[in-house]
Design a protein around this motif. Sequence first.
Motif, short mmCIF file in Angstrom:
data_model
loop_
_atom_site.label_atom_id
_atom_site.label_comp_id
_atom_site.label_asym_id
_atom_site.label_seq_id
_atom_site.Cartn_x
_atom_site.Cartn_y
_atom_site.Cartn_z
N LEU A 95 0.81 -1.22 0.00
CA LEU A 95 0.00 0.00 0.00
C LEU A 95 0.85 1.27 0.00
CD1 LEU A 95 -2.82 -1.05 2.50
CD2 LEU A 95 -3.07 -0.65 0.04
N GLY A 96 2.16 1.11 0.11
CA GLY A 96 3.04 2.27 -0.02
C GLY A 96 3.63 2.81 1.26
N SER A 136 -11.58 2.17 1.75
CA SER A 136 -11.17 2.87 0.52
C SER A 136 -10.88 4.33 0.85
CB SER A 136 -12.26 2.78 -0.54
OG SER A 136 -13.29 3.72 -0.30
N GLN A 137 -9.90 4.90 0.14
CA GLN A 137 -9.54 6.30 0.37
C GLN A 137 -10.72 7.23 0.14
OE1 GLN A 137 -5.11 7.61 -0.17
NE2 GLN A 137 -5.80 6.81 -2.12
N VAL A 172 -4.24 5.38 4.52
CA VAL A 172 -4.52 3.97 4.82
C VAL A 172 -5.19 3.89 6.19
CG1 VAL A 172 -3.52 1.69 5.21
CG2 VAL A 172 -2.58 3.18 3.41
N PHE A 173 -6.42 3.39 6.21
CA PHE A 173 -7.17 3.30 7.46
C PHE A 173 -7.71 1.88 7.61
CE2 PHE A 173 -10.71 3.96 10.40
CZ PHE A 173 -10.15 4.84 11.33
N TRP A 223 -5.43 -5.36 -1.94
CA TRP A 223 -5.81 -4.20 -1.14
C TRP A 223 -5.48 -2.88 -1.86
CZ3 TRP A 223 -9.25 -4.94 2.26
CH2 TRP A 223 -9.26 -6.06 3.10
N VAL A 224 -4.53 -2.92 -2.79
CA VAL A 224 -4.19 -1.70 -3.53
C VAL A 224 -5.42 -1.17 -4.27
CG1 VAL A 224 -2.81 -0.76 -5.42
CG2 VAL A 224 -1.76 -2.32 -3.77
N GLY A 225 -6.14 -2.07 -4.92
CA GLY A 225 -7.35 -1.66 -5.63
C GLY A 225 -8.48 -1.28 -4.69
N VAL A 226 -8.58 -1.99 -3.57
CA VAL A 226 -9.64 -1.69 -2.60
C VAL A 226 -9.45 -0.29 -2.02
CG1 VAL A 226 -10.58 -2.32 -0.34
CG2 VAL A 226 -10.03 -4.10 -1.99
N VAL A 227 -8.22 0.01 -1.61
CA VAL A 227 -7.95 1.31 -0.99
C VAL A 227 -7.87 2.42 -2.04
CG1 VAL A 227 -6.36 2.60 0.50
CG2 VAL A 227 -6.79 0.17 0.92
#
Length: 415
Positions: free
Chosen positions: A305-306, A335-336, A357-358, A386-390
């Motif tokens: 996620l970075g 999601s953001q 990221v939460f 999770w990259v796509g989800v967030v």
Amino acid sequence: MVKIGSWLDGIGRMTWVEQPFKSSTAYRYYKLILDAVCNHFPSIPRHVVTMQTNELDVCEGHYVDITAEIWDDVIDLLDVVEVTRREVNEQESSKVTIKVVFPSGEIQTTRISREMPVDKIIADASQTLMGILGQCPTDIMALHSEDGSLGGIVMRGNRSIESYNIKDGHSIILRVRKRHLCKKPVIYLYSPSDIDVSVKISLIPEWTLSVIYPVVATEDHGQRLEWNVRTHQDGSLTEHNSGLDVSYLFWEAETNLQAFPQSPAFEPQSVDTFNPISSSLDDMDSIVIPADKASVYLDKSLKVLGLHTEARTSFITYWLPSILKHEYIALRFVSQAAYERAASLSISPQPDVVTRVFMLFRGIPKEHLANWSNAQTQAEKDVAWWVGVVGVDPARAGDVTLFRVLEWGGMEVPI
């Protein structure tokens, strides 16, 4: 699934071919059959339709009603079910039969007036809980659920039952509201050159700022704040008001129990929603893992996620004591876009990339694992999902030539 035939004028007879819905979906199956009956007899109001049988030994030849509660227990024993009109007087026709689900899980079926205010149901429930718990919870909220699932639409106390279009068989779920703490969102600012930056946070009414650092004045009853800082190329910040040098900006919030989240019914179906009062995790949007495996899973997930090494280490060490109190946990990342609607972050000058990221998590008792089969399967997936989800861009988040913002935080959802 079900063959409906031999319809008579005012009375119907249904012959079952297959009963595919069992246990937790029994009510849904019951509702489908009731829908079919009402579609076939549109002139008969739904609340006077009843399904009966005289086939069981306990009936002793008399017709008795088949309710949603006993549907799953008796349907396999029957060949024919009679559908008929139940005669009710005018006073009864203004009532609806509902299931009240108490926080303990106890379910009571009751018949109430459609004009009854939600506050009255909550008051009556408080008295019941007084007898059970020896004390009366002060913060009870009611949710309307059509199929008995634990989610639902939060009901306002000053509205009537009828205003929520509640029908026979629907559930009103009572919950003791607990304060959900939004813990340690920290905001890092990274700029290729030293610049002055304004950082503003604006929360929805369901949240109130509880702790901030560096300390600055808040506005709108603790729902807004602004930091003015100077960034430095080593990643540190200087807050102008206090002169403090810090590694990041810190805030926490607690839920405002007097606020009501907007009903999901008013949100477009395509919009991902997040609200601190009604936040939840379910079998479809979460993963479930043993608590002692959470640190490894989180490190892998946060990395894709970075989050850099220090951020990942701080995140995990902060949450690990709470996670290890449980044997299993369910977790998901919000999601953001949904998080931004709950906690808006406005930064000037505008950053090139923002990564927020939460995490939501909750304990899962071992005996409830069977209800989380999909979430356990999802835990085996590549964490890159999770990259796509967030909705983050890890490549840009790691580009040191850009003005970058990174925030992480989380919340434990009470069981």
